[in-house]
Design a protein around this motif. Structure first.
Motif, mmCIF file in Angstrom:
data_model
loop_
_atom_site.group_PDB
_atom_site.id
_atom_site.type_symbol
_atom_site.label_atom_id
_atom_site.label_comp_id
_atom_site.label_asym_id
_atom_site.label_seq_id
_atom_site.Cartn_x
_atom_site.Cartn_y
_atom_site.Cartn_z
ATOM 1 N N GLU A 239 14.393 18.722 39.585
ATOM 2 C CA GLU A 239 13.002 19.024 39.921
ATOM 3 C C GLU A 239 12.911 19.943 41.139
ATOM 4 O OE1 GLU A 239 8.899 16.649 41.081
ATOM 5 O OE2 GLU A 239 10.545 15.544 40.152
ATOM 6 N N ALA B 194 13.660 23.434 40.056
ATOM 7 C CA ALA B 194 12.517 23.972 39.309
ATOM 8 C C ALA B 194 11.411 24.421 40.256
ATOM 9 C CB ALA B 194 11.994 22.924 38.333
ATOM 10 N N TYR C 212 3.728 29.857 36.971
ATOM 11 C CA TYR C 212 4.534 30.044 35.765
ATOM 12 C C TYR C 212 4.038 31.246 34.977
ATOM 13 C CZ TYR C 212 5.762 29.595 30.890
ATOM 14 O OH TYR C 212 6.162 29.863 29.609
ATOM 15 N N LYS D 223 14.781 30.992 32.797
ATOM 16 C CA LYS D 223 14.850 30.074 33.933
ATOM 17 C C LYS D 223 13.440 29.625 34.342
ATOM 18 C CE LYS D 223 18.405 29.247 36.188
ATOM 19 N NZ LYS D 223 19.231 28.039 36.093
ATOM 20 N N ARG E 107 12.284 27.113 31.719
ATOM 21 C CA ARG E 107 12.947 25.811 31.888
ATOM 22 C C ARG E 107 12.427 25.082 33.127
ATOM 23 N NH1 ARG E 107 13.980 25.136 27.021
ATOM 24 N NH2 ARG E 107 15.493 26.541 26.143
ATOM 25 N N ALA E 108 12.090 25.824 34.169
ATOM 26 C CA ALA E 108 11.524 25.204 35.368
ATOM 27 C C ALA E 108 10.175 24.575 35.055
ATOM 28 C CB ALA E 108 11.390 26.243 36.477
ATOM 29 N N LYS E 109 9.359 25.277 34.283
ATOM 30 C CA LYS E 109 8.059 24.722 33.895
ATOM 31 C C LYS E 109 8.248 23.468 33.044
ATOM 32 C CE LYS E 109 5.725 25.523 30.392
ATOM 33 N NZ LYS E 109 4.894 25.311 29.272
ATOM 34 N N CYS F 214 10.740 21.379 33.100
ATOM 35 C CA CYS F 214 11.218 20.317 33.971
ATOM 36 C C CYS F 214 10.067 19.692 34.749
ATOM 37 C CB CYS F 214 12.275 20.865 34.920
ATOM 38 S SG CYS F 214 12.880 19.661 36.109
#
Length: 111
Positions: free
Chosen positions: A54, A57, A76, A94, A97-99, A101
């Motif tokens: 987290e 992210a 985002y 990336k 994937r951060a969003k 997470c």
């Protein structure tokens, strides 16, 4: 006559090479399993497949720990669109994937 002999030599020679390659491959697999190389490779693959944390992210999206979901989505959208136009697919993935997470973290907190 000479052509036939040469053709037979080529066929027999290629068969020998194929069998030798197959035997060498089987032997390499056996050696790898004895030495633990196969287990090590599997362990490394497990590490690669882990999800992002987290905190990572939040760093990627540039949001603080107390950021609202709307603020996260705004960052985002901005980063995703910028990377779609001028950036790289890697950076775009990336950001995505951060969003994901943070979305799962928000859902856990909301339960």
């Amino acid at each position: 006559m000479a052509g036939r002999i040469i053709a037979n030599l080529i066929v027999v020679g290629s068969g020998v090479l194929v069998r030798a390659f197959a035997q060498a491959y089987r032997q390499a697999l056996q050696n790898a399993s004895k030495n633990g190389v196969a287990r090590e490779a599997v362990e490394n693959m497990k590490k690669v497949g882990k999800t992002m944390s987290e905190s990572e992210a939040r760093q990627i999206l540039g949001v603080s720990e107390n950021a609202s979901w709307e603020e996260i989505l705004k960052k985002y959208d901005s980063l995703f669109e910028n990377n779609a136009k001028n950036g790289s697919f890697y950076l775009q993935s990336k950001v995505f994937r951060a969003k994901e997470c943070l979305e799962s973290a928000v859902k856990k907190d909301g339960e």
